[in-house]
Design a protein around this motif. Structure first.
Motif, PDB file in Angstrom:
ATOM      1  N   SER A 118      35.744  -2.828   5.440  1.00 40.73           N
ATOM      2  CA  SER A 118      36.362  -2.030   6.638  1.00 40.73           C
ATOM      3  C   SER A 118      35.417  -1.072   6.951  1.00 40.73           C
ATOM      4  N   ALA A 119      34.329  -1.165   7.403  1.00 39.87           N
ATOM      5  CA  ALA A 119      33.103  -0.285   7.717  1.00 39.87           C
ATOM      6  C   ALA A 119      32.443  -0.897   8.807  1.00 39.87           C
ATOM      7  N   ASN A 120      32.053   0.400   9.601  1.00 39.80           N
ATOM      8  CA  ASN A 120      30.782   0.006  10.798  1.00 39.80           C
ATOM      9  C   ASN A 120      29.820  -0.051  10.209  1.00 39.80           C
ATOM     10  N   ILE A 121      28.820  -0.831  10.956  1.00 35.57           N
ATOM     11  CA  ILE A 121      27.298  -0.802  10.346  1.00 35.57           C
ATOM     12  C   ILE A 121      26.539  -0.309  11.469  1.00 35.57           C
ATOM     13  N   TRP A 122      25.549   0.529  11.160  1.00 38.26           N
ATOM     14  CA  TRP A 122      24.570   1.072  11.940  1.00 38.26           C
ATOM     15  C   TRP A 122      23.251   0.503  11.619  1.00 38.26           C
ATOM     16  N   TYR A 123      22.858  -0.649  12.155  1.00 39.74           N
ATOM     17  CA  TYR A 123      21.381  -1.233  11.780  1.00 39.74           C
ATOM     18  C   TYR A 123      20.409  -0.878  12.535  1.00 39.74           C
ATOM     19  N   TRP A 124      19.415  -0.207  12.007  1.00 36.60           N
ATOM     20  CA  TRP A 124      18.114  -0.080  12.673  1.00 36.60           C
ATOM     21  C   TRP A 124      16.837  -0.780  12.314  1.00 36.60           C
ATOM     22  N   PRO A 125      16.562  -1.428  13.013  1.00 35.27           N
ATOM     23  CA  PRO A 125      15.348  -2.422  12.662  1.00 35.27           C
ATOM     24  C   PRO A 125      14.071  -1.743  12.305  1.00 35.27           C
ATOM     25  N   VAL A 162      22.618   3.426   3.235  1.00 32.14           N
ATOM     26  CA  VAL A 162      23.499   4.684   2.935  1.00 32.14           C
ATOM     27  C   VAL A 162      25.056   4.203   3.308  1.00 32.14           C
ATOM     28  N   ASP A 163      26.012   4.343   2.416  1.00 30.05           N
ATOM     29  CA  ASP A 163      27.372   4.363   2.763  1.00 30.05           C
ATOM     30  C   ASP A 163      27.971   5.744   3.202  1.00 30.05           C
ATOM     31  N   VAL A 164      28.359   6.109   4.270  1.00 28.02           N
ATOM     32  CA  VAL A 164      28.791   7.289   4.427  1.00 28.02           C
ATOM     33  C   VAL A 164      30.062   7.574   4.129  1.00 28.02           C
ATOM     34  N   PRO A 165      30.466   8.392   3.249  1.00 32.38           N
ATOM     35  CA  PRO A 165      31.885   8.888   2.878  1.00 32.38           C
ATOM     36  C   PRO A 165      32.308  10.164   3.596  1.00 32.38           C
ATOM     37  N   PRO A 200      43.725   4.590   8.200  1.00 29.73           N
ATOM     38  CA  PRO A 200      42.405   5.294   7.460  1.00 29.73           C
ATOM     39  C   PRO A 200      41.345   4.139   7.228  1.00 29.73           C
ATOM     40  N   MET A 201      39.967   4.345   7.522  1.00 28.23           N
ATOM     41  CA  MET A 201      38.899   3.576   6.937  1.00 28.23           C
ATOM     42  C   MET A 201      38.619   3.908   5.623  1.00 28.23           C
ATOM     43  N   ASP A 202      37.743   3.215   4.986  1.00 27.18           N
ATOM     44  CA  ASP A 202      37.363   3.416   3.439  1.00 27.18           C
ATOM     45  C   ASP A 202      36.757   4.849   3.583  1.00 27.18           C
ATOM     46  N   PRO A 203      37.294   5.861   2.709  1.00 28.17           N
ATOM     47  CA  PRO A 203      36.875   7.306   2.666  1.00 28.17           C
ATOM     48  C   PRO A 203      35.516   6.962   1.657  1.00 28.17           C
ATOM     49  N   ASP A 204      35.209   6.068   0.988  1.00 24.96           N
ATOM     50  CA  ASP A 204      34.065   6.071   0.279  1.00 24.96           C
ATOM     51  C   ASP A 204      32.911   5.541   1.152  1.00 24.96           C
ATOM     52  N   GLY A 205      33.271   4.898   2.315  1.00 19.04           N
ATOM     53  CA  GLY A 205      32.105   4.459   3.161  1.00 19.04           C
ATOM     54  C   GLY A 205      32.859   3.927   4.643  1.00 19.04           C
ATOM     55  N   PHE A 206      32.867   4.586   5.469  1.00 18.02           N
ATOM     56  CA  PHE A 206      33.358   4.054   6.718  1.00 18.02           C
ATOM     57  C   PHE A 206      32.211   3.780   7.465  1.00 18.02           C
ATOM     58  N   ASP A 207      31.048   4.348   7.365  1.00 15.96           N
ATOM     59  CA  ASP A 207      29.827   3.936   8.107  1.00 15.96           C
ATOM     60  C   ASP A 207      28.740   3.396   6.926  1.00 15.96           C
ATOM     61  N   ARG A 208      28.082   2.406   7.279  1.00 20.41           N
ATOM     62  CA  ARG A 208      27.140   1.732   6.701  1.00 20.41           C
ATOM     63  C   ARG A 208      25.996   2.027   7.339  1.00 20.41           C
ATOM     64  N   ILE A 209      24.761   2.677   7.079  1.00 23.94           N
ATOM     65  CA  ILE A 209      23.702   2.949   7.603  1.00 23.94           C
ATOM     66  C   ILE A 209      22.567   2.117   6.890  1.00 23.94           C
ATOM     67  N   VAL A 210      22.100   0.935   7.818  1.00 20.50           N
ATOM     68  CA  VAL A 210      21.112   0.125   7.045  1.00 20.50           C
ATOM     69  C   VAL A 210      19.657   0.220   7.796  1.00 20.50           C
ATOM     70  N   LEU A 211      18.792   0.524   7.003  1.00 20.94           N
ATOM     71  CA  LEU A 211      17.241   0.743   7.326  1.00 20.94           C
ATOM     72  C   LEU A 211      16.659  -0.352   6.615  1.00 20.94           C
ATOM     73  N   PRO A 212      15.486  -0.884   6.929  1.00 22.32           N
ATOM     74  CA  PRO A 212      14.647  -1.869   6.147  1.00 22.32           C
ATOM     75  C   PRO A 212      14.507  -1.349   4.709  1.00 22.32           C
TER      76      PRO A 212
END
Length: 558
Positions: A328-335, A109-112, A93-105
């Protein structure tokens, strides 16, 4: 006919292509007592679940960056358990409190895990959009529940829930409009769209929701990498009397008198069976393998000719000689903060500005020592969407039709520029790392086409086929010919394709296999010796000891 062809004889079923959908379907058929042949043109089985290795030190996943819904009641564990493989694949299991981190300028948002927690996190990050977000979550959660009920109940004559019908032909952009969401909110909500490769205006609500629901049920990584999945299905196939042939390309699916009759290989060998399942690219299945209008109805061929594909991807594989201090989270980086404008640039054919960078850190997710890289090192991937077609690469055709491209100056130049852009975005997301790179290489859409023969080099199959919301069904319209994979009605990602493979088997066998008890016999499965290598197993019994297998300088699974 030579001796080997005569020895092959007749089969009960032949599966063309060994992606997860094909392997799962083959598994249920062989567990039901059928004599099954699986044919794969690549060196190993697994499709986009396979791995490759470099420098005897690094193992890179091609498509399994993370999997959703792999808890005890999850769809993929249910498929594995149904085939007697429940103890063969372990999901970390990845971190249930934030397996995806969405980063905008302007917002992160850490997706739980969990729809309610996800909604709370979104409303906290975007308080001015709270009302629209609540409406959006309510619709998505209802569609997700309907999709899941449909998957478990799927079989001949299964009913489609009303809420799924209501939204089955509406796009994500229409849902955003319905909820009155801003461009920034749309970007946050569609930030993970790289998991299916299409813009909100081109993505059905059902497709987006199925992806999201899988991960909100918990995000996981298969211990030892994605190849463990494919290897487990291969073990089932071979231990139950089936056969896998790799480096074996099908030239034609034989249709005689309007009925499937077998396949002909590129070397002229003919294998016969009354049932053929194509897990190959849908458009190539219709237009090339089946002979188009020679054997198929005009509407089917026309839809395949005018179909469009989801956007292809590029992936940059990076190894560092130091560890990265990251969760241990993926990062979705949107410039940028306009998802629609970002996709519009890509769809126009431009590679000048990349829409996003998805960063996936295998060495942080895999608990198996040394599976991804040596201790103290980092293994990660950077992914982005690319324009459709060959023109952005300076080419007019692709490797599926024999075009040579890897040393073409225009292609090399475009690929090098893309690599630098991807590294730039990654450093903007996590800080500088170039000084510690010990390996870097990039896979383009042409690489994807070369290894999987996918139309347009996409990993995600069809975007449009006929009217809005329409997808090819499991039945092909030809007696004895069935379809599974990314483009088929129930496909989408590894979990979706596995479920679709089970539903294809349900159609063939006339019973809902996912709703039944275990089908395989675990006692027939082989023991895994110390140092068991899923990549070796996935070559198939006849090529298991052939030369050319990439190795690591340590045990990676067992």
């Amino acid at each position: 006919m030579d001796t080997e062809e005569k020895a092959a004889g007749r089969w009960d079923a032949i599966v063309v292509g060994s992606g997860i959908g094909g392997l799962v379907c083959a598994g249920y058929l062989v567990a039901a007592g059928m004599r099954v042949l699986v044919l794969e043109q690549h060196d190993v089985a697994g499709g986009n679940s396979h791995v490759f290795r470099r420098r005897r030190a690094y193992q890179f996943d091609v498509g399994v960056h993370y999997l959703g819904d792999c808890g005890p009641d999850g769809l993929l564990p249910r498929v594995l358990s149904g085939l007697g493989l429940g103890d063969r694949v372990r999901f970390h299991p990845m971190d249930p409190d934030g397996f995806d981190r969405i980063v905008l300028p302007s917002v992160t948002v850490d997706v739980p895990a969990g729809w309610d927690r996800y909604a709370d996190r979104l409303r906290a990050a975007l308080p001015a959009e709270a009302e629209g977000i609540t409406r959006y979550i309510g619709i998505c959660a209802a569609v997700a529940q309907a999709c899941r009920q449909s998957a478990f109940a799927a079989g001949p004559g299964a009913k489609v829930p009303a809420v799924m019908l209501r939204w089955s032909r509406r796009t994500l952009a229409q849902l955003f409009d319905h909820c009155g969401l801003s461009a920034r909110a749309r970007t946050v909500l569609a930030a993970q769209s790289g998991n299916y490769g299409s813009a909100p205006a081109s993505t059905l609500v059902v497709a987006h929701t199925m992806m999201l629901d899988d991960y909100l049920r918990g995000a996981y990584y298969p211990e030892g990498g994605g190849q463990v999945l494919a290897a487990s299905f291969v073990e089932l196939l071979e231990s139950h009397g089936g056969t896998l042939l790799t480096r074996t390309r099908v030239d034609r699916i034989l249709i005689e008198g309007g009925t499937a009759a077998g396949v002909r290989l590129t070397d002229g060998t003919v294998h016969r069976a009354p049932i053929v399942v194509s897990n190959a690219d849908y458009c190539r299945t219709v237009l090339e393998l089946c002979g188009g209008r020679e054997n198929l109805p005009e509407p089917v061929v026309s839809r395949a000719e005018t179909a469009t594909m989801r956007l292809p991807l590029a992936v940059c594989y990076v190894a560092l000689d130091r560890e990265l201090p990251l969760p241990s989270a993926n990062i979705w980086y949107w410039p940028g903060e306009d998802v629609d404008a970002a996709y519009a640039k890509v769809e126009s054919g431009s590679l000048d500005e990349l829409p996003f960078a998805f960063l996936s850190f295998a060495s942080l997710k895999d608990p198996v020592p040394g599976a991804a890289c040596p201790p103290g090192h980092t293994n990660f991937q950077i992914m982005t969407a690319c324009p459709p077609g060959y023109a952005p690469w300076g080419l007019t055709d692709g490797p599926a039709h024999g075009a040579r491209y890897r040393r073409e100056p225009a292609y090399v130049g475009a690929k090098d520029r893309l690599t630098e852009q991807m590294l730039d975005l990654a450093e903007a997301a996590i800080g500088p790392f170039r000084a510690n790179m010990v390996h870097v290489e990039t896979s383009t859409p042409l690489t994807q086409e070369r290894y999987t023969l996918s139309t347009g080099g996409t990993a995600y199959g069809l975007q449009t086929w006929g009217r809005v919301g329409q997808r090819p069904d499991i039945g092909s319209g030809v007696d004895g010919l069935y379809l599974t994979g990314q483009s088929i009605l129930h496909g989408g990602g590894i979990v979706g394709c596995a479920t679709g493979g089970a539903q294809c088997a349900s159609t063939i066998l006339g019973r809902p296999v996912l709703a039944e008890g275990p089908a395989g016999n675990p006692e027939l499965l082989p023991d895994r010796e110390p140092g068991w290598d899923p990549l070796r197993t996935s070559r198939g019994l006849r090529r298991r000891e052939a030369r050319g297998l990439a190795l690591l300088d340590r045990v990676v699974a067992g």
